[in-house]
Design a protein around this motif. Structure first.
Motif, PDB file in Angstrom:
ATOM      1  N   SER A 116      -6.144   6.489   2.068  1.00 13.08           N
ATOM      2  CA  SER A 116      -7.137   7.286   1.333  1.00 13.08           C
ATOM      3  C   SER A 116      -7.272   8.613   2.079  1.00 13.08           C
ATOM      4  CB  SER A 116      -8.483   6.554   1.254  1.00 13.08           C
ATOM      5  OG  SER A 116      -9.161   6.610   2.496  1.00 13.08           O
ATOM      6  N   SER A 117      -8.138   9.476   1.610  1.00 13.61           N
ATOM      7  CA  SER A 117      -8.315  10.773   2.267  1.00 13.61           C
ATOM      8  C   SER A 117      -9.026  10.655   3.601  1.00 13.61           C
ATOM      9  CB  SER A 117      -9.088  11.711   1.341  1.00 13.61           C
ATOM     10  OG  SER A 117     -10.321  11.115   0.951  1.00 13.61           O
ATOM     11  N   THR A 118      -9.612   9.479   3.899  1.00 11.69           N
ATOM     12  CA  THR A 118     -10.365   9.304   5.149  1.00 11.69           C
ATOM     13  C   THR A 118      -9.884   8.121   5.989  1.00 11.69           C
ATOM     14  OG1 THR A 118     -12.034   7.929   4.024  1.00 11.69           O
ATOM     15  CG2 THR A 118     -12.447  10.313   4.123  1.00 11.69           C
ATOM     16  N   GLU A 119      -8.891   7.368   5.506  1.00 17.51           N
ATOM     17  CA  GLU A 119      -8.484   6.148   6.209  1.00 17.51           C
ATOM     18  C   GLU A 119      -6.980   6.120   6.466  1.00 17.51           C
ATOM     19  OE1 GLU A 119     -11.287   2.754   4.245  1.00 17.51           O
ATOM     20  OE2 GLU A 119     -10.116   3.993   2.870  1.00 17.51           O
ATOM     21  N   ILE A 151      -7.698   6.931  -7.607  1.00 12.88           N
ATOM     22  CA  ILE A 151      -7.883   5.869  -6.599  1.00 12.88           C
ATOM     23  C   ILE A 151      -7.749   6.453  -5.189  1.00 12.88           C
ATOM     24  CG2 ILE A 151      -7.126   3.995  -8.127  1.00 12.88           C
ATOM     25  CD1 ILE A 151      -4.423   4.022  -6.663  1.00 12.88           C
ATOM     26  N   ASP A 152      -7.837   7.789  -5.094  1.00 11.57           N
ATOM     27  CA  ASP A 152      -7.712   8.500  -3.808  1.00 11.57           C
ATOM     28  C   ASP A 152      -6.364   8.216  -3.147  1.00 11.57           C
ATOM     29  OD1 ASP A 152      -8.515  10.251  -1.844  1.00 11.57           O
ATOM     30  OD2 ASP A 152      -9.758   8.795  -0.762  1.00 11.57           O
ATOM     31  N   ALA A 153      -5.329   8.064  -3.965  1.00  9.71           N
ATOM     32  CA  ALA A 153      -3.981   7.854  -3.430  1.00  9.71           C
ATOM     33  C   ALA A 153      -3.494   9.126  -2.750  1.00  9.71           C
ATOM     34  CB  ALA A 153      -3.020   7.457  -4.549  1.00  9.71           C
ATOM     35  N   GLN A 154      -2.683   8.956  -1.704  1.00  5.38           N
ATOM     36  CA  GLN A 154      -2.174  10.076  -0.923  1.00  5.38           C
ATOM     37  C   GLN A 154      -0.675  10.243  -1.157  1.00  5.38           C
ATOM     38  OE1 GLN A 154      -4.578  11.905   1.131  1.00  5.38           O
ATOM     39  NE2 GLN A 154      -5.706  10.666  -0.362  1.00  5.38           N
ATOM     40  N   GLU A 198       0.813  -1.217   0.000  1.00  5.96           N
ATOM     41  CA  GLU A 198       0.000   0.000   0.000  1.00  5.96           C
ATOM     42  C   GLU A 198       0.850   1.272   0.000  1.00  5.96           C
ATOM     43  OE1 GLU A 198      -3.861  -1.519   2.551  1.00  5.96           O
ATOM     44  OE2 GLU A 198      -2.040  -0.965   3.649  1.00  5.96           O
ATOM     45  N   PHE A 239      -2.011   4.010  -0.856  1.00  5.34           N
ATOM     46  CA  PHE A 239      -3.306   3.753  -1.483  1.00  5.34           C
ATOM     47  C   PHE A 239      -3.817   2.378  -1.068  1.00  5.34           C
ATOM     48  CE2 PHE A 239       0.310   3.430  -4.535  1.00  5.34           C
ATOM     49  CZ  PHE A 239       0.533   2.067  -4.424  1.00  5.34           C
ATOM     50  N   HIS A 240      -5.033   2.084  -1.476  1.00  8.57           N
ATOM     51  CA  HIS A 240      -5.543   0.716  -1.362  1.00  8.57           C
ATOM     52  C   HIS A 240      -4.861  -0.134  -2.431  1.00  8.57           C
ATOM     53  CE1 HIS A 240      -8.931   0.896   1.541  1.00  8.57           C
ATOM     54  NE2 HIS A 240      -8.951   2.181   1.207  1.00  8.57           N
ATOM     55  N   ARG A 276      -7.012  -1.291  -5.500  1.00  9.49           N
ATOM     56  CA  ARG A 276      -7.365  -0.252  -6.474  1.00  9.49           C
ATOM     57  C   ARG A 276      -6.198  -0.004  -7.434  1.00  9.49           C
ATOM     58  NH1 ARG A 276      -9.876   4.257  -2.255  1.00  9.49           N
ATOM     59  NH2 ARG A 276     -11.547   2.942  -1.394  1.00  9.49           N
TER      60      ARG A 276
END
Length: 515
Positions: free
Chosen positions: A263-266, A115-118, A93, A150-151, A154
């Protein structure tokens, strides 16, 4: 000046280690091939003709990236993956900046978009309530160059979609049962498709990328898999990391705890548990362990979210595997990814190694128009194992050594080494940038790794002896140097001293194109 002197000492020590390992090396016989002869397979699947250049087993990070890379170069690629649905894993990840640079080199950087990657810009290191921020040395790189988290599933699905978008790449769901072998040469694979039909895929070159639990690697290597620890994974929600866009490493007891955004929330939390067994989840032992042993060591900003994650109950576990690359060159086949080489996931270096290997392999295959001369191709591709070594062995060695240093120990010399590492990385300047450049894959140089590792040990000894040495402190210092050597030298020996530090001295380094 001190670094040059230390580097000279290290090179001398490595030369002696290489000489010793060379003298002690025994010839090994060829292992038995876990493959089925072509004759029995062809009775079920036709005449064995093929319109495929390369068969790839597995479509994880390595397999999917390789399929796109070779397909983009015009190769006809057939990928066989056991399960094409989105994977759900608790590792793979975090992509280091060095891995992102390789992703860009392969034309796959858009796979971390949508994929909401950070973005990740470095690490925060915690010990005994103190913390220090360790930023990646990204000066001189483009603004978008950073780590990515990221996940995992995804990310893999995006790469599979990218590979499947090429008309000359075929992705198929199926379970590979064995390699197809004829007179010592791999001709392809036998597999069952989703309908249960037993089929055969033929190609001049088969590349096995079927992951850490590979059932084909014994045909192509001499694997020595170790399981130093396990990860317990949770997802934290409704909280912010103390250092935004940074991975967090807690030097806890008995071993490290990791936090990073996926992610932006996890936020992913990985609790390392030494050994091959973890407390039982079903009977409540795991909850008790996390609440009583781990929770008190969590930074206050994350404590309530950590406890909420335990109560929510979605706790995952996995074994951490380590395996040096021990190839057994076989005409017609090659290993790649976790099927070939693994290291402790503490440093998040696995995807960087896989993507770097793909760049090396792509560059070797590009000049070849015909892959059908399997013996000549096998001889030529021996250079792959040498050319990959400096990058792969640096990341592998760092992962193994850092894990051992970061684990708690009752031994006073190991305690001192752990504290010295924290303090050394907190010094700033080259003391921080050098090790973090190694960790991030931005400067994967073996000699730099060994130099910094022993610089930490010498720094620890200096702390013990100043301002006034005592017999007890001198003894601990001697044990610290001895302990540091016992940590890093076995890892280097397993990686291969010659290939790691002196690759240009190996004949395979100079292999030329076969056509």
């Amino acid at each position: 000046m001190v670094y040059y002197m230390l580097g000279a000492v290290v090179v001398s020590l490595l030369g002696l280690l290489f000489l010793k390992s060379s003298l002690g090396k025994k010839k090994s016989g060829a292992s038995s091939m876990e493959a089925q002869s072509t004759e029995s397979v062809m009775e079920r699947s036709g005449n064995g003709s093929t319109d495929t250049d390369i068969v790839i087993v597995g479509a994880g990070v390595a397999g999917a990236a390789l399929a796109y890379t070779l397909g983009k170069d015009g190769r006809r690629v057939h990928v066989i993956e056991r399960d094409l649905t989105e994977p759900d894993r608790i590792v793979g990840e975090l992509l280091q900046p060095g891995g992102y640079l390789k992703l860009m080199e392969l034309g796959l950087e858009d796979c971390v978009s949508q994929i909401d990657a950070q973005q990740v810009y470095g690490y925060a290191l915690y010990k005994d309530g103190k913390s220090t921020k360790l930023s990646y040395p990204l000066e001189g790189f483009k603004s978008d160059v950073a780590g990515r988290s990221f996940h995992n599933g995804r990310f893999i699905q995006r790469m599979r979609e990218k590979a499947a978008s090429l008309s000359n790449v075929r992705l198929e769901q199926g379970t590979v049962t064995c390699l197809v072998e004829e007179k010592g040469t791999i001709k392809g694979v036998q597999y069952k498709n989703t309908n249960g039909q037993l089929l055969t895929a033929y190609a001049p070159l088969t590349i096995v990328c079927d992951g850490s639990f590979s059932n084909l690697r014994r045909s192509l290597s001499k694997p020595k898999v170790e399981i130093p620890s396990c990860f317990v994974g949770l997802i934290l929600e409704k909280c912010e990391l103390p250092y935004k866009n940074h991975g967090h490493v807690i030097l806890a007891d008995p071993s490290p705890i990791l936090f990073y955004p996926i992610s932006s929330t996890e936020i992913r939390c990985l609790v390392d548990v030494p050994g091959q067994r973890v407390p039982s989840i079903s009977n409540g032992e795991m909850n008790h362990y996390l609440k009583t042993v781990i929770a008190p060591q969590i930074p206050p900003e994350l404590h309530s979210a950590f406890m909420a994650a335990i109560e929510k109950g979605n706790i995952r576990t996995m074994t951490n595997r380590s395996m040096p690359a021990t190839p057994q060159p076989t005409p017609g086949a090659l290993l790649l990814g976790d099927a070939f080489n693994m290291r402790h996931p503490l440093t998040g270096g696995g995807m960087t190694v896989a993507l770097s290997d793909i760049v090396v392999l792509r560059d070797l295959l590009r000049p070849l128009h015909d892959l059908n001369d399997a013996p000549a191709l096998c001889k030529y591709l021996e250079s792959f194992y040498t050319l990959r070594k400096p990058v792969a062995s640096t990341i592998n060695t760092l992962a193994g050594a850092l894990y051992k240093v970061f684990c708690a120990s009752p031994d006073p010399s190991r305690k001192e080494m752990r504290q010295a590492c924290f303090d050394y990385l907190s010094l700033g300047g080259d003391f921080t940038n050098g090790p973090i450049a190694l960790l991030s894959g931005l400067n994967p140089r073996p000699l730099s790794l060994v130099t910094h590792f022993f610089a930490v040990a010498i720094y620890g000894v200096g702390r013990l002896l100043l301002p006034f040495p005592s017999p007890k402190r001198m003894l601990i210092g001697a044990r610290l140097i001895s302990g540091a050597s016992s940590i890093i030298f076995p890892i280097i020996k397993a990686e291969g001293v010659r290939d790691m530090f002196f690759p240009a001295s190996t004949p395979a380094y100079y292999r030329t194109s076969v056509n």
